[in-house]
Design a protein around this motif. Sequence first.
Motif, PDB file in Angstrom:
ATOM      1  N   ARG A   1      16.613   7.508   9.726  1.00  0.00           N
ATOM      2  CA  ARG A   1      15.316   7.409   9.067  1.00  0.00           C
ATOM      3  C   ARG A   1      15.290   6.137   8.238  1.00  0.00           C
ATOM      4  NH1 ARG A   1      14.571  12.425   5.227  1.00  0.00           N
ATOM      5  NH2 ARG A   1      14.308  13.167   7.305  1.00  0.00           N
TER       6      ARG A   1
ATOM      7  N   LYS B   1       3.509  11.365  15.966  1.00  0.00           N
ATOM      8  CA  LYS B   1       4.732  11.701  16.694  1.00  0.00           C
ATOM      9  C   LYS B   1       4.686  11.164  18.120  1.00  0.00           C
ATOM     10  CE  LYS B   1       6.338  15.899  14.493  1.00  0.00           C
ATOM     11  NZ  LYS B   1       6.808  17.255  14.729  1.00  0.00           N
ATOM     12  N   ASN B   2       5.863  10.894  18.640  1.00  0.00           N
ATOM     13  CA  ASN B   2       6.045  10.483  20.027  1.00  0.00           C
ATOM     14  C   ASN B   2       7.501  10.692  20.377  1.00  0.00           C
ATOM     15  OD1 ASN B   2       5.404   9.514  22.528  1.00  0.00           O
ATOM     16  ND2 ASN B   2       4.692   7.533  21.833  1.00  0.00           N
ATOM     17  N   ASN B   3       7.864  10.496  21.628  1.00  0.00           N
ATOM     18  CA  ASN B   3       9.275  10.451  22.001  1.00  0.00           C
ATOM     19  C   ASN B   3       9.482   9.338  23.018  1.00  0.00           C
ATOM     20  OD1 ASN B   3       8.600  11.551  24.520  1.00  0.00           O
ATOM     21  ND2 ASN B   3       9.024  13.625  23.850  1.00  0.00           N
TER      22      ASN B   3
ATOM     23  N   LEU C   1       0.715  11.822   9.945  1.00  0.00           N
ATOM     24  CA  LEU C   1       1.960  12.071  10.666  1.00  0.00           C
ATOM     25  C   LEU C   1       1.685  11.819  12.145  1.00  0.00           C
ATOM     26  CD1 LEU C   1       4.908  13.023  10.722  1.00  0.00           C
ATOM     27  CD2 LEU C   1       4.036  15.336  11.054  1.00  0.00           C
TER      28      LEU C   1
ATOM     29  N   GLU D   1       8.920   9.856  14.689  1.00  0.00           N
ATOM     30  CA  GLU D   1       7.836  10.215  13.774  1.00  0.00           C
ATOM     31  C   GLU D   1       7.563   9.081  12.800  1.00  0.00           C
ATOM     32  OE1 GLU D   1       9.063  13.729  11.771  1.00  0.00           O
ATOM     33  OE2 GLU D   1       9.100  14.933  13.591  1.00  0.00           O
TER      34      GLU D   1
ATOM     35  N   ARG E   1      11.129   8.146  11.314  1.00  0.00           N
ATOM     36  CA  ARG E   1      12.280   8.993  11.625  1.00  0.00           C
ATOM     37  C   ARG E   1      12.499   9.043  13.132  1.00  0.00           C
ATOM     38  NH1 ARG E   1       9.736  12.430   7.637  1.00  0.00           N
ATOM     39  NH2 ARG E   1       8.549  13.394   9.298  1.00  0.00           N
TER      40      ARG E   1
ATOM     41  N   SER F   1      12.418  13.274  18.901  1.00  0.00           N
ATOM     42  CA  SER F   1      11.127  12.998  18.289  1.00  0.00           C
ATOM     43  C   SER F   1      11.166  11.716  17.461  1.00  0.00           C
ATOM     44  CB  SER F   1      10.741  14.175  17.401  1.00  0.00           C
ATOM     45  OG  SER F   1       9.616  13.869  16.640  1.00  0.00           O
TER      46      SER F   1
ATOM     47  N   GLU G   1       5.468   8.737   9.229  1.00  0.00           N
ATOM     48  CA  GLU G   1       4.779   9.500   8.191  1.00  0.00           C
ATOM     49  C   GLU G   1       4.366   8.565   7.070  1.00  0.00           C
ATOM     50  OE1 GLU G   1       5.254  13.422   5.359  1.00  0.00           O
ATOM     51  OE2 GLU G   1       6.971  12.729   6.510  1.00  0.00           O
TER      52      GLU G   1
ATOM     53  N   ARG H   1      -0.454  14.192  14.599  1.00  0.00           N
ATOM     54  CA  ARG H   1      -0.235  15.607  14.295  1.00  0.00           C
ATOM     55  C   ARG H   1      -0.895  16.024  12.984  1.00  0.00           C
ATOM     56  NH1 ARG H   1       0.524  17.367  19.032  1.00  0.00           N
ATOM     57  NH2 ARG H   1       2.417  16.644  20.017  1.00  0.00           N
TER      58      ARG H   1
END
Length: 169
Positions: free
Chosen positions: A42, A155-157, A153, A23, A36, A21, A25, A108
């Motif tokens: 991070r 998110k992705n991958n 927040l 992320e 992260r 993941s 934030e 998210r």
Amino acid sequence: MWVLILTTGLLVLLFGLLLMSLELEINTRNDIYEVRLGKITRANLVITEGGEIGLNYKFFWKTRFLPLYPEAHFPQKKTPKSPPKKKKITVKHILQRILSVIKSFRVRRLHADIDAEDYVLNAYLFPLFFMIKTQTGKDIKINFSGRNEADILIKNNLLRMGLAFLRYK
């Protein structure tokens, strides 16, 4: 036999990195500005007591503080001449690929509490933000008390970004 075990271990490691993941934030209430990559690394944007802005970078257990100097000048690197290109790439093609990668990100959590410091403008924006809140389900508000807060927040991958980049032709 050991080659098969080593190859399998490398493939599992590669697949785990692709599904890890990524992320972003941003929380202005608690002053958290962080990127992260799973549990491995991070990077936080930090303001020290002396007013110095820097990047607090953590890789596994090792932590480093990298100060950001906007006035620092770095020498220009000489760019070698590239060979002639075989395939013509247009700006439109590049922008469409970048847009497809951006669309692969998922929001998210989104909480925004905004004040434009103008009562009339706030009154005009209130119904618009109310409609956005009811359509998307995200918590976006206009207030009249002078608070500006955001909690985001995203998110992705790496697998989803790579597929989005390769899917566009």
